[in-house]
Enzyme design. Structure first.
Site, PDB file in Angstrom:
ATOM      1  N   SER A  43       0.838  -1.197   0.000  1.00 22.03           N
ATOM      2  CA  SER A  43       0.000   0.000   0.000  1.00 22.03           C
ATOM      3  C   SER A  43       0.880   1.256   0.000  1.00 22.03           C
ATOM      4  CB  SER A  43      -0.929  -0.052   1.224  1.00 22.03           C
ATOM      5  OG  SER A  43      -1.898   0.939   1.174  1.00 22.03           O
ATOM      6  N   ARG A  64     -11.597   6.059  10.385  1.00 17.62           N
ATOM      7  CA  ARG A  64     -11.185   4.665  10.338  1.00 17.62           C
ATOM      8  C   ARG A  64     -12.292   3.765   9.794  1.00 17.62           C
ATOM      9  NH1 ARG A  64      -6.769   1.772   9.515  1.00 17.62           N
ATOM     10  NH2 ARG A  64      -6.711  -0.181  10.671  1.00 17.62           N
ATOM     11  N   ASP A  71      -8.846  -6.486  -4.417  1.00 20.17           N
ATOM     12  CA  ASP A  71      -8.455  -5.174  -3.875  1.00 20.17           C
ATOM     13  C   ASP A  71      -8.978  -4.084  -4.810  1.00 20.17           C
ATOM     14  OD1 ASP A  71      -7.252  -2.897  -2.900  1.00 20.17           O
ATOM     15  OD2 ASP A  71      -5.225  -3.735  -2.848  1.00 20.17           O
ATOM     16  N   HIS A 112      -8.043  -5.116   0.013  1.00 22.68           N
ATOM     17  CA  HIS A 112      -6.745  -4.453   0.175  1.00 22.68           C
ATOM     18  C   HIS A 112      -5.945  -5.057   1.332  1.00 22.68           C
ATOM     19  CE1 HIS A 112      -3.765  -1.395  -0.260  1.00 22.68           C
ATOM     20  NE2 HIS A 112      -4.033  -0.807   0.879  1.00 22.68           N
ATOM     21  N   ASP A 113      -6.645  -5.446   2.379  1.00 19.23           N
ATOM     22  CA  ASP A 113      -5.965  -6.010   3.554  1.00 19.23           C
ATOM     23  C   ASP A 113      -5.273  -7.343   3.258  1.00 19.23           C
ATOM     24  OD1 ASP A 113      -6.251  -4.033   5.378  1.00 19.23           O
ATOM     25  OD2 ASP A 113      -7.966  -4.901   6.422  1.00 19.23           O
TER      26      ASP A 113
END
Lengths: 377, 202
Positions: free
Chosen positions: A156, A226, A321, A354-355
């Site tokens: 990232s 968040r 992602d 994405h994680d």
């Protein structure tokens, strides 16, 4: 019980730099501190050092733990990758993790005391960029006696730093490892960052960034930021699978408390994050993401921008992602091909969005591990 | 004896000049590229979809790109490779003509090999009423990854129709070059292709 694949108990160190650093914005810091950790041994030839760059919420604490009684709670954020016998093998490599300038884990940042005022910088801490981070990391490399990194690796925003290293210091990086990253953010990405920033900026407890003096933190803003971010780090499929439309009470109760499990999850993630993360660091980090665009000075031509690179590359992306989609990684790959760089690219099937880059999907760690094994001195 | 046991590698290598840029589509575990890197000092890249093969390529020290060939080669620039190779996998790709054209856009020459359906034992199998199963067509009709079934004569006709120049054709059976009618005697065909009207780089 000791885990033979863990680097074990680790202790962070601090490096102080008294020479001023001029930032891309034109602002200047008279000096700064970086908190870092190292794992493994630097070999005699000083040829086995690997820098791990962190993303938005990461830190210098990459691997190992701080408390043997609370291993899980104090575990490094990329512990599944870094350790003896792990893909980034600390029996072979000397691995360095560093908290970036402007961070909130001990490196000089908005919480630090501004020597000019004797008070925390707060909102007066200058905006820092990916380029500035690499500059600061280069000074740490000098301090550690590392002339050339065997590899600079990151996911990232960390991948952006790895890429920037190969451009700012082409002779100091043998391998750039760029995972779930992008050569620049899309408008949609910047839009998500802007929502996150507005959540913080509009929190009454933000006090123009000088909330430390008021003894408060813009908890709600940080929490919302968040929550938004977290939605974008997961995939639609994974969210559907994990939470679906599951109800907390098995019925609709017609109120705004938690009803759907996904609400509970997001609130929990938001609350947890707002406990420890600094809002000013969050703000400036999202700006660093937005600004990063090595092609900007080349009329948008990424191929021209990457012409300086001398490293070999491993690039990886994840099929689900959508925040840093495979297409963005392919742009990097094609620009590297244009420049005749050696590059391998893995597009990994993983449902975690994405994680995924923080997880250990078998094909991901197999390909990355094989690459790292091939470059071990 | 040929290295790595692949009879066609030496013939392919003969068409490659030292230091060339080579793209191998469907490169498997990277054995051919590794062979060409070691023997010819080429700058090679492989394209491969299977994740285990991707890892195997990396272990072999071969640059590998995990792209889906069905999406074409649109990200690759014109004339960016000296040779684009597709070894024994043309029959597994659905978009045959666009892919051949893309290979000759990206590369100065294309090298293509495929199992020849017109091979005499295959014809005999069909004549006997069954689909052929052989060393290079090892699959049963219901589990074959192949989606295109064609002969050397079919491929020649396609090339003529599409303006693709056949610069060389070698046919093999049992790992040996065959003399005489390649479409009857060849189990595997190996072609060197170019653009019509362009100078041969062979």
């Amino acid at each position: 019980m000791t885990d033979p694949n863990s680097v074990g108990l680790v202790v962070p160190q601090t490096a102080r730099f008294d020479q001023e650093i001029r930032l891309k914005s034109g602002a200047c810091l008279p000096g700064f501190e970086l908190v870092f950790e190292t794992y493994g041994q630097l070999n005699a030839a000083r040829s086995n050092a690997v820098l791990v760059c962190h993303a938005l919420s990461g830190s210098h604490h990459v691997a190992g733990y701080y408390d043997a009684q609370q291993k899980k709670k104090t575990l490094g954020w990329w512990d599944n990758l870094v350790g003896p016998g792990k893909p980034l093998d600390t029996n072979k490599f000397f691995v360095v993790g560093v908290n970036n300038l402007g961070g909130c884990y001990g490196s000089t940042g908005p919480r630090s005391i501004n020597p000019e005022t004797g008070k925390p910088y707060g909102a007066d801490f200058p905006l820092v960029t990916v380029e500035d981070w690499v500059e600061a990391q280069a000074r740490l490399a000098d301090r550690l006696g590392i002339g050339t990194w065997a590899a600079v690796i990151g996911g990232s925003l960390g991948g952006m730093q790895a890429l920037q290293w190969t451009l700012a210091y082409p002779e100091r990086v043998r391998h750039g490892i760029v995972i779930a990253s992008a050569p620049r953010l899309s408008a949609q990405n910047i839009a998500f960052n802007e929502v996150a920033r507005q959540a913080i900026l509009s929190d009454p407890d933000f006090h123009g960034g000088h909330y430390y003096e008021h003894g408060v933190v813009p908890r709600n803003g940080l929490r919302l930021a968040r929550m938004v971010g977290h939605i974008t780090y997961l995939s639609d499929d994974q969210m559907a699978e994990k939470f679906g439309r599951q109800l907390r009470h098995g019925e609709h109760r017609f109120h705004y408390d938690v009803e759907f499990e996904i609400e509970s999850y997001l609130r929990y993630q938001g609350d947890k994050f707002a406990e420890f993360f600094d809002a000013n660091t969050y703000l400036l980090t999202t700006k660093a993401l937005d600004y990063f665009d090595p092609a900007f000075d080349y009329g948008g031509d990424l191929r021209a921008a990457l012409a300086r690179a001398r490293a070999d590359f491993f690039v990886a992306s994840f099929t689900t992602d959508w925040r840093f989609s495979p297409e963005r990684s392919r742009e990097i790959v094609y620009a590297l091909l244009h420049n005749g760089r050696k590059v391998s690219y893995a597009e990994i099937d993983c449902d975690a969005g994405h994680d995924s880059f923080l997880l250990d999907a078998p094909h991901y760690h197999a390909a990355l591990g094989a690459y790292l094994e091939g470059i071990a001195p | 004896m040929t290295l790595y046991g692949r009879f066609d590698f030496d013939h392919i290598a003969r068409w490659i000049q030292p230091g060339e840029r080579v793209l191998d589509l469907g490169c498997g575990d990277g054995t051919l590229l590794k062979f060409l890197q070691q023997g010819k000092g080429i700058h090679g890249y492989g394209v491969e979809l299977d994740p285990d093969n991707v890892t195997a390529c990396i272990r072999n020290g071969v640059n590998v790109l995990q792209f889906d060939l069905e999406r074409g080669l649109q990200g690759f620039e014109d004339d960016s490779f000296d040779h684009v190779i597709m070894s024994l996998s043309l029959q597994t790709v659905r978009h045959t003509v666009p892919l051949l054209k893309e290979m000759l856009r990206v590369g100065h020459e294309a090298v293509v090999s495929f199992p020849n359906f017109g091979y005499q034992p295959h014809r005999e199998a069909i004549a006997a009423g069954r689909m052929p199963v052989s060393k290079h067509l090892p699959y049963q009709w219901y589990d074959s990854p192949n989606v295109r079934f064609f002969t050397i004569a079919d491929f020649d006709a396609l090339c003529a129709e599409q303006g693709i120049q056949v610069r060389e054709l070698l046919a093999f059976a049992n790992g040996q070059p065959v003399a005489g009618d390649p479409n009857l005697k060849g189990e595997v065909a190996l072609y060197r292709l170019g653009r019509q009207g362009a100078a041969s780089g062979g």
